[in-house]
Write a protein that holds these residues in place. Structure first.
Motif, PDB file in Angstrom:
ATOM      1  N   VAL A 121       2.474  -0.664 -10.241  1.00  0.00           N
ATOM      2  CA  VAL A 121       2.594  -1.329  -8.941  1.00  0.00           C
ATOM      3  C   VAL A 121       2.487  -0.279  -7.840  1.00  0.00           C
ATOM      4  N   ARG A 122       1.576  -0.513  -6.909  1.00  0.00           N
ATOM      5  CA  ARG A 122       1.438   0.354  -5.747  1.00  0.00           C
ATOM      6  C   ARG A 122       1.992  -0.382  -4.534  1.00  0.00           C
ATOM      7  N   THR A 123       2.937   0.238  -3.858  1.00  0.00           N
ATOM      8  CA  THR A 123       3.563  -0.414  -2.716  1.00  0.00           C
ATOM      9  C   THR A 123       3.710   0.561  -1.559  1.00  0.00           C
ATOM     10  N   GLU A 124       3.660   0.032  -0.349  1.00  0.00           N
ATOM     11  CA  GLU A 124       3.847   0.834   0.850  1.00  0.00           C
ATOM     12  C   GLU A 124       5.185   0.530   1.515  1.00  0.00           C
ATOM     13  N   SER A 125       6.011  -0.234   0.825  1.00  0.00           N
ATOM     14  CA  SER A 125       7.335  -0.541   1.361  1.00  0.00           C
ATOM     15  C   SER A 125       8.399   0.032   0.438  1.00  0.00           C
ATOM     16  N   ARG A 126       9.546   0.323   0.989  1.00  0.00           N
ATOM     17  CA  ARG A 126      10.655   0.839   0.193  1.00  0.00           C
ATOM     18  C   ARG A 126      11.969   0.530   0.883  1.00  0.00           C
ATOM     19  N   ALA A 127      13.020   0.483   0.096  1.00  0.00           N
ATOM     20  CA  ALA A 127      14.357   0.277   0.652  1.00  0.00           C
ATOM     21  C   ALA A 127      14.933   1.635   1.026  1.00  0.00           C
ATOM     22  N   THR A 166      11.399  -0.856   4.770  1.00  0.00           N
ATOM     23  CA  THR A 166      10.538  -0.235   5.764  1.00  0.00           C
ATOM     24  C   THR A 166       9.170   0.029   5.154  1.00  0.00           C
ATOM     25  N   GLN A 167       8.156   0.122   6.000  1.00  0.00           N
ATOM     26  CA  GLN A 167       6.805   0.454   5.563  1.00  0.00           C
ATOM     27  C   GLN A 167       6.631   1.972   5.603  1.00  0.00           C
ATOM     28  N   THR A 168       5.987   2.522   4.594  1.00  0.00           N
ATOM     29  CA  THR A 168       5.740   3.964   4.551  1.00  0.00           C
ATOM     30  C   THR A 168       4.246   4.224   4.726  1.00  0.00           C
ATOM     31  N   HIS A 169       3.923   5.439   5.118  1.00  0.00           N
ATOM     32  CA  HIS A 169       2.529   5.808   5.339  1.00  0.00           C
ATOM     33  C   HIS A 169       1.791   6.054   4.024  1.00  0.00           C
ATOM     34  N   LYS A 170       2.516   6.424   3.000  1.00  0.00           N
ATOM     35  CA  LYS A 170       1.899   6.735   1.713  1.00  0.00           C
ATOM     36  C   LYS A 170       2.244   5.666   0.687  1.00  0.00           C
ATOM     37  N   ALA A 171       1.228   5.248  -0.065  1.00  0.00           N
ATOM     38  CA  ALA A 171       1.470   4.285  -1.141  1.00  0.00           C
ATOM     39  C   ALA A 171       2.222   4.967  -2.283  1.00  0.00           C
ATOM     40  N   MET A 210      -0.483  -9.998  -1.679  1.00  0.00           N
ATOM     41  CA  MET A 210       0.920  -9.730  -1.363  1.00  0.00           C
ATOM     42  C   MET A 210       0.990  -8.559  -0.399  1.00  0.00           C
ATOM     43  N   ASN A 211       1.707  -8.709   0.710  1.00  0.00           N
ATOM     44  CA  ASN A 211       1.736  -7.677   1.739  1.00  0.00           C
ATOM     45  C   ASN A 211       2.396  -6.400   1.241  1.00  0.00           C
ATOM     46  N   GLY A 212       1.639  -5.294   1.297  1.00  0.00           N
ATOM     47  CA  GLY A 212       2.193  -3.993   0.925  1.00  0.00           C
ATOM     48  C   GLY A 212       2.315  -3.777  -0.563  1.00  0.00           C
ATOM     49  N   LEU A 213       1.728  -4.695  -1.393  1.00  0.00           N
ATOM     50  CA  LEU A 213       1.914  -4.584  -2.836  1.00  0.00           C
ATOM     51  C   LEU A 213       0.602  -4.870  -3.541  1.00  0.00           C
ATOM     52  N   THR A 214       0.194  -3.997  -4.461  1.00  0.00           N
ATOM     53  CA  THR A 214      -1.002  -4.226  -5.266  1.00  0.00           C
ATOM     54  C   THR A 214      -0.701  -3.868  -6.705  1.00  0.00           C
ATOM     55  N   LEU A 215      -1.402  -4.556  -7.633  1.00  0.00           N
ATOM     56  CA  LEU A 215      -1.217  -4.305  -9.061  1.00  0.00           C
ATOM     57  C   LEU A 215      -2.485  -3.689  -9.627  1.00  0.00           C
ATOM     58  N   SER A 216      -2.328  -2.754 -10.519  1.00  0.00           N
ATOM     59  CA  SER A 216      -3.487  -2.154 -11.180  1.00  0.00           C
ATOM     60  C   SER A 216      -3.485  -2.570 -12.645  1.00  0.00           C
ATOM     61  N   SER A 217      -4.335  -1.978 -13.494  1.00  0.00           N
ATOM     62  CA  SER A 217      -4.484  -2.367 -14.881  1.00  0.00           C
ATOM     63  C   SER A 217      -3.241  -2.052 -15.697  1.00  0.00           C
ATOM     64  N   LEU A 218      -3.216  -2.654 -16.891  1.00  0.00           N
ATOM     65  CA  LEU A 218      -2.084  -2.444 -17.794  1.00  0.00           C
ATOM     66  C   LEU A 218      -2.042  -1.006 -18.302  1.00  0.00           C
ATOM     67  N   THR A 219      -0.840  -0.544 -18.581  1.00  0.00           N
ATOM     68  CA  THR A 219      -0.641   0.775 -19.153  1.00  0.00           C
ATOM     69  C   THR A 219       0.530   0.687 -20.113  1.00  0.00           C
ATOM     70  N   LEU A 220       0.820   1.748 -20.800  1.00  0.00           N
ATOM     71  CA  LEU A 220       1.969   1.784 -21.712  1.00  0.00           C
ATOM     72  C   LEU A 220       3.033   2.712 -21.143  1.00  0.00           C
ATOM     73  N   SER A 221       4.281   2.280 -21.260  1.00  0.00           N
ATOM     74  CA  SER A 221       5.411   3.092 -20.803  1.00  0.00           C
ATOM     75  C   SER A 221       6.523   2.971 -21.836  1.00  0.00           C
ATOM     76  N   PRO A 222       6.400   3.676 -22.977  1.00  0.00           N
ATOM     77  CA  PRO A 222       7.332   3.526 -24.099  1.00  0.00           C
ATOM     78  C   PRO A 222       8.791   3.614 -23.684  1.00  0.00           C
ATOM     79  N   MET A 223       9.576   2.645 -24.137  1.00  0.00           N
ATOM     80  CA  MET A 223      10.980   2.572 -23.708  1.00  0.00           C
ATOM     81  C   MET A 223      11.814   3.745 -24.205  1.00  0.00           C
TER      82      MET A 223
END
Length: 344
Positions: free
Chosen positions: A73-79, A305-310, A1-14
Motif C-alpha cells: 500500500v502506497r499512501t501520502e497520509s499518516r497519523a 495529515t498529508q505528506t509530500h512523500k509517498a 481512494m484519496n492518498g492511497l494506491t495498491l500495487s501487486s501482490l507480494t509475500l511477507s512471511p509472518m
C-alpha cells in the motif's frame, strides 16, 4: 481512494524469510508423505484418494498462509501526534569552537554537538512534527513544520557556522524573531496542539544590545528546553570562510587585545532563557546526553495529515485463504464423522 494506491501482490512471511519457508515446506512434505504411505497400504486402509487430496490442499493452504500473501500500500497520509517541536540552533561563529562533547571524550565543535542534540530530539518525539530555525546575525525558518524527522536530521547535519566576514557577534534573542510568528501560526491552525521549544546554543552574548526576554514565547509554547553546548573553559574561534569552511590554525582576534579571542559557554544566560520559557536547562557533555528524562509534555492526541512523500507498507491478505481452510476443515470433519458411523 484519496492518498492511497495498491500495487501487486507480494509475500511477507509472518515468521520471517527463514522460518516461514521451512515450516511451509515441512507441512506440505508431511501431507504428501502421508498420502503416499496411505496409497501404498491400499486396500488395507479406508483412506481414499479424494480424502488425501483434501488433506494435501489443507497443508498447501496453511503453507501459503505461512508465507503471508500481502499487498503493498502506497499512501501520502499518516497519523501524527499533535505535538509540535520547534528547534532553534545557534549558528554564530563561536559555534565552530571545538570544545564540546556529547556522550564521549571526543572533542567536537559546538555545532556538531548541536546536530547530535537535534537527532536525539527527533528520536525522542516519534510521530511529532518539527520546525527548524537557524539564528545568528538573523534568524530564518529553514524547515517549516513537518512530520518528516529525516528532513530535520539532514538539516542539522548540513548546518554551517556563519562566515567571519558577515558575523556581527552573538545575540541570543535573534531566535525569537523566527520562533514567535511561526509558533503563532501553528497555534492558530491547531489550538489544541502541544508546542515545545528546543533552544540550542553556547549562551554567549557579546553585543552591546540588551537581550530581549524569551517570555513572549509562553503565549504559544507549552514548555521548552535550553540546551548548552561547549565548555566554560572555552576555546579560540576559528576563522570561517564565505563558503562555510573552517580555516585550521587561523583564529578571530579580540579587538581589545589583538590576540585570538576565547569563547566560553555561558550557562547563566542559558538558564535564564530556560526560566523565561518556563522550561528546563541541560548542558550536554561527556556524561550527559539528551534522554528520556528530558522529554517534555507530549500530546495524547493524533491527527491525519498529508505528506509530500509517498510511504509504502505491506498489508497481509490471508482472509480468502482462511475461508478456504475453514471449508476444507469442515469437509474433513464431515468425512470423519461419516466414516466413524460406518465403523459402529
Amino acid at each position: 481512494m484519496n492518498g492511497l494506491t495498491l500495487s501487486s501482490l507480494t509475500l511477507s512471511p509472518m515468521f520471517g524469510w527463514i522460518v516461514s519457508p521451512v515450516l511451509a515446506i515441512a507441512v506440505v512434505a508431511l501431507a504428501v508423505a502421508g498420502m503416499v504411505h496411505a496409497m501404498r497400504l491400499r486396500p488395507d486402509t479406508d483412506a481414499t484418494v479424494l480424502g488425501w487430496i483434501r488433506r494435501v490442499l489443507i497443508a498447501v493452504t496453511i503453507a501459503i498462509m505461512l508465507l503471508t500473501p500481502s499487498t503493498v500500500v502506497r499512501t501520502e497520509s499518516r497519523a501524527i501526534n499533535a505535538t509540535d517541536v520547534f528547534i532553534a540552533v545557534d549558528v554564530t561563529g563561536s559555534m565552530a569552537v571545538k570544545d564540546a562533547h556529547y556522550g564521549s571524550g571526543e572533542a567536537i565543535t559546538r555545532l556538531a554537538a548541536a546536530g547530535k542534540v537535534v537527532s536525539a530530539v527527533t528520536d525522542r518525539y516519534p510521530d511529532a512534527s518539527f520546525a527548524a530555525i537557524g539564528f545568528g546575525t538573523s534568524a530564518t525558518l529553514d524547515v517549516p513544520l513537518t512530520p518528516d524527522a529525516r528532513a530535520i536530521d539532514n538539516w542539522a547535519r548540513t548546518l554551517r557556522a556563519e562566515p567571519t566576514s558577515t558575523s556581527s557577534g552573538s545575540n541570543l534573542d535573534k531566535a525569537v524573531d523566527a520562533l514567535l510568528p511561526a509558533m503563532k501560526t501553528v497555534r492558530q491552525q491547531h489550538p489544541d496542539d502541544t508546542i515545545i521549544v528546543v533552544y540550542i546554543s553556547d549562551g554567549e552574548q557579546n553585543t552591546t544590545e540588551t537581550r530581549r526576554t524569551f517570555s513572549s514565547l509562553r503565549a504559544y509554547a507549552d514548555t521548552g528546553i535550553s540546551v548548552g553546548v561547549g565548555s566554560t573553559a572555552g576555546g579560540n574561534i576559528p576563522k570561517i570562510g564565505d563558503d562555510g569552511t573552517v580555516s585550521e590554525g587561523q583564529y578571530v582576534n579580540d579587538p581589545s587585545t589583538g590576540k585570538p579571542g576565547v569563547s566560553k559557554m555561558d550557562e547563566k544566560n542559558l538558564k535564564a532563557i530556560a526560566d523565561e520559557m518556563s522550561g528546563t536547562y541541560v548542558h550536554v557533555d561527556v556524561d550527559r546526553t539528551i534522554g528520556e528524562q528530558d522529554m517534555q509534555a507530549v500530546s495524547k492526541n493524533f491527527r491525519m495529515t498529508q505528506t509530500h512523500k509517498a510511504r509504502e507498507h505491506t498489508v497481509p491478505v490471508v482472509w480468502p485463504l482462511a475461508i478456504a481452510l475453514c471449508v476444507l476443515l469442515a469437509w474433513e470433519a464431515l468425512d470423519w464423522m461419516a466414516k466413524s458411523r460406518r465403523l459402529l
